[in-house]
Design a protein around this motif. Sequence first.
Motif, PDB file in Angstrom:
ATOM      1  N   SER A 266      -8.242  22.783   1.279  1.00  0.00           N
ATOM      2  CA  SER A 266      -7.683  21.589   0.652  1.00  0.00           C
ATOM      3  C   SER A 266      -6.793  22.000  -0.521  1.00  0.00           C
ATOM      4  O   SER A 266      -6.853  23.140  -0.997  1.00  0.00           O
TER       5      SER A 266
ATOM      6  N   THR B   1     -14.431  22.849   6.622  1.00  0.00           N
ATOM      7  CA  THR B   1     -13.350  22.093   5.989  1.00  0.00           C
ATOM      8  C   THR B   1     -12.016  22.364   6.678  1.00  0.00           C
ATOM      9  O   THR B   1     -11.258  21.435   6.966  1.00  0.00           O
TER      10      THR B   1
ATOM     11  N   THR C  15     -11.920  20.627   9.996  1.00  0.00           N
ATOM     12  CA  THR C  15     -11.762  19.182   9.798  1.00  0.00           C
ATOM     13  C   THR C  15     -10.330  18.830   9.417  1.00  0.00           C
ATOM     14  O   THR C  15      -9.763  17.864   9.951  1.00  0.00           O
TER      15      THR C  15
ATOM     16  N   ASP D  87     -18.761  26.817   4.994  1.00  0.00           N
ATOM     17  CA  ASP D  87     -18.265  25.550   4.454  1.00  0.00           C
ATOM     18  C   ASP D  87     -16.737  25.509   4.512  1.00  0.00           C
ATOM     19  O   ASP D  87     -16.147  24.493   4.889  1.00  0.00           O
ATOM     20  N   TRP D  88     -16.080  26.619   4.144  1.00  0.00           N
ATOM     21  CA  TRP D  88     -14.612  26.662   4.229  1.00  0.00           C
ATOM     22  C   TRP D  88     -14.145  26.506   5.666  1.00  0.00           C
ATOM     23  O   TRP D  88     -13.152  25.835   5.934  1.00  0.00           O
TER      24      TRP D  88
END
Length: 115
Positions: free
Chosen positions: A50, A94, A97, A90-91
Motif C-alpha cells: 500500500s 495485502t 488483495t 501479511d505483506w
Amino acid sequence: MSPEAFAKAALGLPGASVVVQWGDDHVYKVGGKMFAVTNTAGTTLSVKVSEIAFEALTEAGRARPAPYLARAKWVFFDDLSALDAAEVADWLQTAHTLVAAKLTKAARRELGLAT
C-alpha cells in the motif's frame, strides 16, 4: 523466512500461480497480474504494498523502492531470510488483495475471489 515457506504462503492464496520470467525470477501472480517476485534462490523479495506501507518501509530503511516498479508502490528486500515469516505472509496477503482488486469482476469470479 525460508524460500520454501515463502512459496507455500504465496501459492496458498486464492488463484495464485508462479511462473519463471525475466531469466530466472519467480513471479507470483493472481489472474495473470504479479503481486510478488523472488530471485531463483529465493533470497530477495519484491512485493506490491500500500502507499502507506511503501512510505513506512522505505523511510525506515527496512526496504528500498523496487527497481522499475517503485512508482507502482513495490518495495525490494535484499534478504528474505532476515524477514519475519508472519510479517511477510501479511505483506503477501495485502499484495494479493491489492492486485486482485484491480481484476475484472469476471476474472475475480473465475478465480473464486468475487464478493
